[in-house]
Design a protein around this motif. Structure first.
Motif, PDB file in Angstrom:
ATOM      1  N   ALA A   1       9.292   6.050   5.699  1.00 20.81           N
ATOM      2  CA  ALA A   1       8.423   6.699   6.680  1.00 20.81           C
ATOM      3  C   ALA A   1       8.165   8.145   6.259  1.00 20.81           C
TER       4      ALA A   1
ATOM      5  N   MET B   1      -4.116   0.390  10.485  1.00 23.32           N
ATOM      6  CA  MET B   1      -3.537   0.407  11.819  1.00 23.32           C
ATOM      7  C   MET B   1      -3.234  -1.037  12.178  1.00 23.32           C
ATOM      8  N   TYR B   2      -2.241  -1.258  13.016  1.00 21.13           N
ATOM      9  CA  TYR B   2      -1.930  -2.617  13.442  1.00 21.13           C
ATOM     10  C   TYR B   2      -3.142  -3.262  14.094  1.00 21.13           C
TER      11      TYR B   2
ATOM     12  N   HIS C   1       2.360   9.884  11.769  1.00 23.36           N
ATOM     13  CA  HIS C   1       3.527   9.159  11.263  1.00 23.36           C
ATOM     14  C   HIS C   1       3.067   7.875  10.576  1.00 23.36           C
TER      15      HIS C   1
ATOM     16  N   VAL D   1       4.332   4.428   7.979  1.00 24.72           N
ATOM     17  CA  VAL D   1       5.394   3.616   7.393  1.00 24.72           C
ATOM     18  C   VAL D   1       4.759   2.755   6.309  1.00 24.72           C
TER      19      VAL D   1
ATOM     20  N   ASP E   1       4.391  -0.497   4.149  1.00 25.56           N
ATOM     21  CA  ASP E   1       4.739  -1.918   4.315  1.00 25.56           C
ATOM     22  C   ASP E   1       4.793  -2.686   2.994  1.00 25.56           C
TER      23      ASP E   1
ATOM     24  N   ILE F   1       0.908   2.260   7.068  1.00 20.20           N
ATOM     25  CA  ILE F   1       0.582   1.851   8.427  1.00 20.20           C
ATOM     26  C   ILE F   1       0.765   3.052   9.354  1.00 20.20           C
TER      27      ILE F   1
ATOM     28  N   GLU G   1       1.454   4.604  12.809  1.00 20.37           N
ATOM     29  CA  GLU G   1       2.153   4.145  14.002  1.00 20.37           C
ATOM     30  C   GLU G   1       1.615   4.834  15.249  1.00 20.37           C
ATOM     31  N   ASN G   2       1.684   4.144  16.356  1.00 19.17           N
ATOM     32  CA  ASN G   2       1.296   4.666  17.678  1.00 19.17           C
ATOM     33  C   ASN G   2      -0.154   5.135  17.714  1.00 19.17           C
TER      34      ASN G   2
END
Length: 167
Positions: free
Chosen positions: A76, A104-105, A122, A124, A126, A131, A133-134
């Protein structure tokens, strides 16, 4: 005659030896370095990066300012961006480890203006992409980030209305 510890090679004087301050300082330095490595491996020190890429540059290059960084699955990073992002398919290259797409997810790419100038984002890794986050986009079934519109004539369903648009 002095003996040495098995793991960190710290000097252990024998009972008949005189204590040498240089030996004590050497042991302290070795212990200090070992503790720092444990702290960084445990994730106590976050990886902080900065990125000064222009708003219209898709290739975002981040430089590690603090922390220990190695590109591997699950790592991260927190990136502070100097400029707003206005590209729809940006990549992130942390410490010259190669450009990887930012995702993004639940989306194929990152929408324009997903972060503003000065934002801390932030990420991470994969194993393929960075990716965010939030930052999932809001929908009627999921809370998240949404863009606001002040337009009284907009028919877009992907934006939320500001008070001036609801008259």
């Amino acid at each position: 005659m002095a003996d040495y510890t098995e793991n960190y090679n710290l000097k252990k004087p024998s009972p008949e030896d005189f204590v040498d301050i240089a030996d004590i300082n050497g042991n302290m330095d070795a212990i200090d370095e070992a503790l720092l490595e444990c702290k960084e491996e445990a994730g106590a020190g976050a990886v902080y990066c900065t990125c000064t890429a222009a708003s219209n540059e898709a290739a975002k290059v981040a430089t590690v300012v603090r922390g220990k960084f190695k590109l591997e699955i699950g790592v991260a990073v927190d990136v502070k961006f100097t400029n707003t992002n206005i590209t729809s398919s940006p990549t992130l290259n942390v410490n010259n480890t190669g450009a990887k797409y930012i995702k993004m997810y639940g989306t194929a790419s990152v929408p324009n203006y997903i972060w503003q100038a000065g934002a801390m984002v932030h990420f991470v890794y994969d194993g393929t992409n960075w990716i965010m986050e939030n930052t999932a986009q809001a929908s009627t079934v999921y809370y998240g980030v949404t863009k606001l519109s002040p337009s009284v004539s907009s028919t877009l369903t992907s934006m939320a209305a500001t008070p001036s648009a609801v008259k």
